[in-house]
Design an enzyme around this catalytic site. Sequence first.
Site, PDB file in Angstrom:
ATOM      1  N   ASP A   1      -3.726   7.461   0.179  1.00 45.35           N
ATOM      2  CA  ASP A   1      -2.387   8.024   0.337  1.00 45.35           C
ATOM      3  C   ASP A   1      -2.275   8.674   1.710  1.00 45.35           C
ATOM      4  OD1 ASP A   1       0.226   8.898  -1.117  1.00 45.35           O
ATOM      5  OD2 ASP A   1      -0.514  10.742  -0.193  1.00 45.35           O
TER       6      ASP A   1
ATOM      7  N   ASN B   1       8.813  11.328   7.857  1.00 50.63           N
ATOM      8  CA  ASN B   1      10.177  10.797   7.753  1.00 50.63           C
ATOM      9  C   ASN B   1      11.222  11.865   8.028  1.00 50.63           C
ATOM     10  OD1 ASN B   1       9.610   8.075   7.141  1.00 50.63           O
ATOM     11  ND2 ASN B   1       9.338   8.523   4.973  1.00 50.63           N
TER      12      ASN B   1
ATOM     13  N   HIS C   1      12.988   7.610   9.608  1.00 49.39           N
ATOM     14  CA  HIS C   1      12.352   6.540   8.842  1.00 49.39           C
ATOM     15  C   HIS C   1      11.859   5.397   9.720  1.00 49.39           C
ATOM     16  CE1 HIS C   1      13.187   7.990   4.749  1.00 49.39           C
ATOM     17  NE2 HIS C   1      14.261   8.545   5.280  1.00 49.39           N
TER      18      HIS C   1
ATOM     19  N   ASP D   1       8.193   3.987   9.293  1.00 49.53           N
ATOM     20  CA  ASP D   1       7.828   2.582   9.079  1.00 49.53           C
ATOM     21  C   ASP D   1       6.748   2.134  10.054  1.00 49.53           C
ATOM     22  OD1 ASP D   1       9.655   2.409   7.044  1.00 49.53           O
ATOM     23  OD2 ASP D   1      11.146   1.267   8.188  1.00 49.53           O
TER      24      ASP D   1
ATOM     25  N   GLU E   1       3.817   5.147   0.275  1.00 53.41           N
ATOM     26  CA  GLU E   1       2.797   5.410   1.295  1.00 53.41           C
ATOM     27  C   GLU E   1       1.386   5.286   0.732  1.00 53.41           C
ATOM     28  OE1 GLU E   1       4.201   9.567  -0.074  1.00 53.41           O
ATOM     29  OE2 GLU E   1       5.022   7.549   0.144  1.00 53.41           O
TER      30      GLU E   1
END
Length: 227
Positions: free
Chosen positions: A89, A97, A102, A106, A132
């Site tokens: 994780d 974010n 975002h 990404d 994630e």
Amino acid sequence: MVAEGDGALRRSGGPQPPDLLRLHEAIAGLFATQGDWRRAYQHLRSALEIARDGSLRDALTSSYNRRYLDERLYGPFTDRPPLGIALIDLDRFKSVNDTYGHLVGDRVLCRVADLLQEELPPEGFCARYGGEEFVLWLPGVDAAAAFGIVDAARRRVARHPWSELQPGLRMTISAGLAHETPGPETPLSPERQLRSADALLYAAKRAGRNKVAYRDAQTMQLITHSE
């Protein structure tokens, strides 16, 4: 279930361009109109392989996706034991974010996926589990080697120059590693291992993040970074 095609899919580095799929389909149609069914079949088979590759890949990161992972978790088990499964994780990814947007998030996911896919065993793979979270599938390696692979990935992520992507950005990962070497009466259960890896991931998070948690024969060991 993917078997012989596994290595070829991994070496492709991600889904093939859609234009290549259409090209094979068009050539197959051309050969079919000429009555050359053998060549038409060859191009249709290539088109099918490209389409299947795309269906098993995550659209954003080009790592394997949840569908492919589920095939390996619940389908016929063909890997030789032992097997390590790590659930990974990204630490505090929501703040990335929220702070940088975002689009940056990404790009972070894509780069982490690339870093996780380095130095895997020959039949190993990385799959995006969702959001994630990623899974590393590590067949044919003992517990020490599995831990070495996962902790090396953790260090690669921690040491990556994230500030080149965005000033002030820093990224780490936490991981839970479940490893099994089954006996004659205790077959491998990847599904059970993934559940164990999930619990260990939470242990790594509670211990402060940027850690790999795994369970040895008697006790849980939390391995922390030393940078």
